[in-house]
Design a protein around this motif. Structure first.
Motif, PDB file in Angstrom:
ATOM      1  N   GLY A 110       0.822  -1.184   0.000  1.00  0.00           N
ATOM      2  CA  GLY A 110       0.000   0.000   0.000  1.00  0.00           C
ATOM      3  C   GLY A 110       0.864   1.245   0.000  1.00  0.00           C
ATOM      4  O   GLY A 110       1.840   1.337  -0.750  1.00  0.00           O
ATOM      5  N   HIS A 111       0.563   2.167   0.900  1.00  0.00           N
ATOM      6  CA  HIS A 111       1.217   3.477   0.906  1.00  0.00           C
ATOM      7  C   HIS A 111       2.623   3.456   1.486  1.00  0.00           C
ATOM      8  O   HIS A 111       3.402   4.371   1.238  1.00  0.00           O
ATOM      9  N   LEU A 112       2.947   2.418   2.266  1.00  0.00           N
ATOM     10  CA  LEU A 112       4.229   2.391   2.973  1.00  0.00           C
ATOM     11  C   LEU A 112       5.060   1.166   2.587  1.00  0.00           C
ATOM     12  O   LEU A 112       5.425   0.341   3.426  1.00  0.00           O
ATOM     13  N   PRO A 113       5.421   1.024   1.318  1.00  0.00           N
ATOM     14  CA  PRO A 113       6.122  -0.186   0.874  1.00  0.00           C
ATOM     15  C   PRO A 113       7.475  -0.390   1.517  1.00  0.00           C
ATOM     16  O   PRO A 113       7.948  -1.520   1.628  1.00  0.00           O
ATOM     17  N   TYR A 114       8.118   0.691   1.955  1.00  0.00           N
ATOM     18  CA  TYR A 114       9.426   0.573   2.589  1.00  0.00           C
ATOM     19  C   TYR A 114       9.326  -0.095   3.955  1.00  0.00           C
ATOM     20  O   TYR A 114      10.329  -0.599   4.483  1.00  0.00           O
ATOM     21  N   LEU A 115       8.122  -0.135   4.519  1.00  0.00           N
ATOM     22  CA  LEU A 115       7.875  -0.875   5.758  1.00  0.00           C
ATOM     23  C   LEU A 115       7.194  -2.210   5.485  1.00  0.00           C
ATOM     24  O   LEU A 115       7.514  -3.219   6.123  1.00  0.00           O
ATOM     25  N   GLU A 116       6.268  -2.226   4.545  1.00  0.00           N
ATOM     26  CA  GLU A 116       5.501  -3.432   4.255  1.00  0.00           C
ATOM     27  C   GLU A 116       6.380  -4.531   3.669  1.00  0.00           C
ATOM     28  O   GLU A 116       6.296  -5.694   4.086  1.00  0.00           O
ATOM     29  N   LYS A 117       7.162  -4.193   2.683  1.00  0.00           N
ATOM     30  CA  LYS A 117       8.057  -5.147   2.009  1.00  0.00           C
ATOM     31  C   LYS A 117       9.433  -4.498   1.902  1.00  0.00           C
ATOM     32  O   LYS A 117       9.896  -4.146   0.822  1.00  0.00           O
ATOM     33  N   SER A 118      10.098  -4.326   3.037  1.00  0.00           N
ATOM     34  CA  SER A 118      11.315  -3.519   3.076  1.00  0.00           C
ATOM     35  C   SER A 118      12.432  -4.094   2.208  1.00  0.00           C
ATOM     36  O   SER A 118      13.139  -3.345   1.536  1.00  0.00           O
ATOM     37  N   ALA A 119      12.607  -5.413   2.204  1.00  0.00           N
ATOM     38  CA  ALA A 119      13.685  -6.014   1.410  1.00  0.00           C
ATOM     39  C   ALA A 119      13.454  -5.769  -0.081  1.00  0.00           C
ATOM     40  O   ALA A 119      14.383  -5.393  -0.813  1.00  0.00           O
ATOM     41  N   ASP A 120      12.224  -5.973  -0.541  1.00  0.00           N
ATOM     42  CA  ASP A 120      11.902  -5.729  -1.954  1.00  0.00           C
ATOM     43  C   ASP A 120      12.100  -4.256  -2.297  1.00  0.00           C
ATOM     44  O   ASP A 120      12.649  -3.919  -3.356  1.00  0.00           O
ATOM     45  N   PHE A 121      11.650  -3.393  -1.410  1.00  0.00           N
ATOM     46  CA  PHE A 121      11.792  -1.954  -1.630  1.00  0.00           C
ATOM     47  C   PHE A 121      13.269  -1.573  -1.741  1.00  0.00           C
ATOM     48  O   PHE A 121      13.664  -0.831  -2.649  1.00  0.00           O
ATOM     49  N   ASN A 122      14.080  -2.070  -0.826  1.00  0.00           N
ATOM     50  CA  ASN A 122      15.510  -1.742  -0.835  1.00  0.00           C
ATOM     51  C   ASN A 122      16.175  -2.202  -2.130  1.00  0.00           C
ATOM     52  O   ASN A 122      17.023  -1.487  -2.686  1.00  0.00           O
ATOM     53  N   HIS A 123      15.797  -3.364  -2.624  1.00  0.00           N
ATOM     54  CA  HIS A 123      16.400  -3.866  -3.852  1.00  0.00           C
ATOM     55  C   HIS A 123      15.995  -3.024  -5.059  1.00  0.00           C
ATOM     56  O   HIS A 123      16.794  -2.789  -5.973  1.00  0.00           O
ATOM     57  N   ILE A 124      14.749  -2.546  -5.059  1.00  0.00           N
ATOM     58  CA  ILE A 124      14.292  -1.670  -6.149  1.00  0.00           C
ATOM     59  C   ILE A 124      15.086  -0.369  -6.149  1.00  0.00           C
ATOM     60  O   ILE A 124      15.543   0.105  -7.198  1.00  0.00           O
ATOM     61  N   VAL A 125      15.253   0.206  -4.983  1.00  0.00           N
ATOM     62  CA  VAL A 125      16.016   1.452  -4.867  1.00  0.00           C
ATOM     63  C   VAL A 125      17.470   1.218  -5.255  1.00  0.00           C
ATOM     64  O   VAL A 125      18.069   2.013  -5.997  1.00  0.00           O
ATOM     65  N   ASP A 126      18.055   0.131  -4.770  1.00  0.00           N
ATOM     66  CA  ASP A 126      19.447  -0.195  -5.079  1.00  0.00           C
ATOM     67  C   ASP A 126      19.651  -0.341  -6.582  1.00  0.00           C
ATOM     68  O   ASP A 126      20.632   0.165  -7.144  1.00  0.00           O
ATOM     69  N   ALA A 127      18.726  -1.024  -7.240  1.00  0.00           N
ATOM     70  CA  ALA A 127      18.847  -1.238  -8.687  1.00  0.00           C
ATOM     71  C   ALA A 127      18.804   0.087  -9.435  1.00  0.00           C
ATOM     72  O   ALA A 127      19.567   0.307 -10.391  1.00  0.00           O
ATOM     73  N   PHE A 128      17.931   0.986  -9.020  1.00  0.00           N
ATOM     74  CA  PHE A 128      17.854   2.313  -9.648  1.00  0.00           C
ATOM     75  C   PHE A 128      19.162   3.071  -9.461  1.00  0.00           C
ATOM     76  O   PHE A 128      19.684   3.679 -10.408  1.00  0.00           O
ATOM     77  N   LEU A 129      19.706   3.036  -8.256  1.00  0.00           N
ATOM     78  CA  LEU A 129      20.950   3.749  -7.977  1.00  0.00           C
ATOM     79  C   LEU A 129      22.098   3.191  -8.807  1.00  0.00           C
ATOM     80  O   LEU A 129      22.910   3.946  -9.357  1.00  0.00           O
ATOM     81  N   LEU A 130      22.167   1.884  -8.900  1.00  0.00           N
ATOM     82  CA  LEU A 130      23.258   1.256  -9.656  1.00  0.00           C
ATOM     83  C   LEU A 130      23.143   1.543 -11.139  1.00  0.00           C
ATOM     84  O   LEU A 130      24.146   1.770 -11.825  1.00  0.00           O
ATOM     85  N   ARG A 131      21.911   1.554 -11.672  1.00  0.00           N
ATOM     86  CA  ARG A 131      21.722   1.891 -13.080  1.00  0.00           C
ATOM     87  C   ARG A 131      22.146   3.326 -13.344  1.00  0.00           C
ATOM     88  O   ARG A 131      22.806   3.625 -14.340  1.00  0.00           O
ATOM     89  N   ARG A 132      21.740   4.220 -12.451  1.00  0.00           N
ATOM     90  CA  ARG A 132      22.086   5.633 -12.632  1.00  0.00           C
ATOM     91  C   ARG A 132      23.592   5.846 -12.557  1.00  0.00           C
ATOM     92  O   ARG A 132      24.161   6.588 -13.368  1.00  0.00           O
ATOM     93  N   GLU A 133      24.224   5.192 -11.607  1.00  0.00           N
ATOM     94  CA  GLU A 133      25.675   5.366 -11.438  1.00  0.00           C
ATOM     95  C   GLU A 133      26.456   4.691 -12.552  1.00  0.00           C
ATOM     96  O   GLU A 133      27.607   5.045 -12.809  1.00  0.00           O
ATOM     97  N   GLY A 134      25.811   3.742 -13.239  1.00  0.00           N
ATOM     98  CA  GLY A 134      26.492   3.060 -14.334  1.00  0.00           C
ATOM     99  C   GLY A 134      26.399   3.802 -15.650  1.00  0.00           C
ATOM    100  O   GLY A 134      27.084   3.461 -16.607  1.00  0.00           O
ATOM    101  N   ASP A 135      25.521   4.818 -15.702  1.00  0.00           N
ATOM    102  CA  ASP A 135      25.350   5.587 -16.947  1.00  0.00           C
ATOM    103  C   ASP A 135      26.588   6.421 -17.278  1.00  0.00           C
ATOM    104  O   ASP A 135      27.272   6.899 -16.391  1.00  0.00           O
TER     105      ASP A 135
END
Length: 258
Positions: free
Chosen positions: A233-258
């Motif tokens: 729902g509205h708080l995915p970083y608490l509801e599914k924290s591991a999944d949320f962290n991996h999504i954020v990590d993937a975005f950061l790594l893609r951006r830093e790889g550009d």
């Protein structure tokens, strides 16, 4: 940790080392909301989390929303940080958007979690009714019951308990007045002029911020992508924290790889 913004003491946490990732909470929240992200990302990044003015342990309940971005810019300057990626929930994402607009050199990327940049007229009426419940003399109980349902997090008892517990220390009048201010802020023009990459994260069960708003952000931003978290729902970083962290990590790594 604290720093001074004018005559106001602003509370923040700084952990880890490496590229800077700054977390901004939503309306009525505080820096402790990001505890799972702080624990995870501090292993490979500098993680900063802030109590926005009038929230948590920060002073400044008189500071208006349009000035929040200046508070964050002042914090980054205080810490000698030239640029960072901001991850913000709802109102926090809107603060990050303002900072990216006014000080683009400070922002490497923006992650907007269940956020919106303006309210449609029909939606505005419904939300005003919800926040009007804070006028009741019940300690915020009816407001929290409605909001938790709309956010789609009732199946997470720990989140419900934590939210209810926060009512004891929350400045409910400040939260209400800040919401009324936010309801009239339209940031679409700022989105259209952004040059940094933007990740939009949406929890599919979040009825408080409908799908329309995520699609609108994605449409208006030049460099954007949407990730929908199906069981959140509205708080995915608490509801599914591991999944949320991996999504954020993937975005950061893609951006830093550009």
């Amino acid at each position: 940790m604290r720093f001074s913004y004018g005559s106001n003491s602003i509370y923040y946490q700084k952990e880890g080392q490496g590229p800077v990732l700054l977390f901004l909470h939503g309306l009525g929240g505080n820096s402790s909301n990001w505890i799972y992200q702080r624990k995870y990302f501090q292993n490979h990044r500098t993680v900063i989390s802030v109590d926005l003015p009038g929230h948590g342990q920060s002073e400044g309940s008189h500071i208006r929303f349009h000035e929040y971005w200046e508070v964050i810019a002042s914090l980054l300057e205080h810490l000698n940080i030239s640029s960072c990626t901001i991850c913000g929930l709802s109102k926090g994402a809107r603060v990050g958007l303002d900072l990216a607009f006014y000080r683009p050199e400070m922002i490497d990327g923006l992650i907007m979690v269940n956020s919106f940049v303006r309210l449609r007229s029909d939606d505005r009426v419904a939300r005003m009714n919800i926040y009007g419940l804070l006028d009741l003399d019940d300690g915020g109980e009816q407001w929290s019951d409605v909001l938790l349902r709309e956010m789609g997090v009732l199946e997470y008892p720990a989140i419900v308990r934590g939210f209810k517990h926060s009512l004891k220390t929350m400045n409910r009048k400040h939260v209400q007045q800040l919401f009324y201010e936010l309801a009239d802020v339209d940031q679409r023009d700022k989105l259209e002029r952004l040059n940094c990459p933007v990740l939009v994260i949406r929890g599919v069960h979040d009825h408080f911020v409908p799908e329309f708003y995520a699609n609108e952000i994605n449409h208006l931003v030049k460099q954007s992508e949407i990730v929908v978290m199906e069981h959140c729902g509205h708080l995915p970083y608490l509801e599914k924290s591991a999944d949320f962290n991996h999504i954020v990590d993937a975005f950061l790594l893609r951006r830093e790889g550009d």
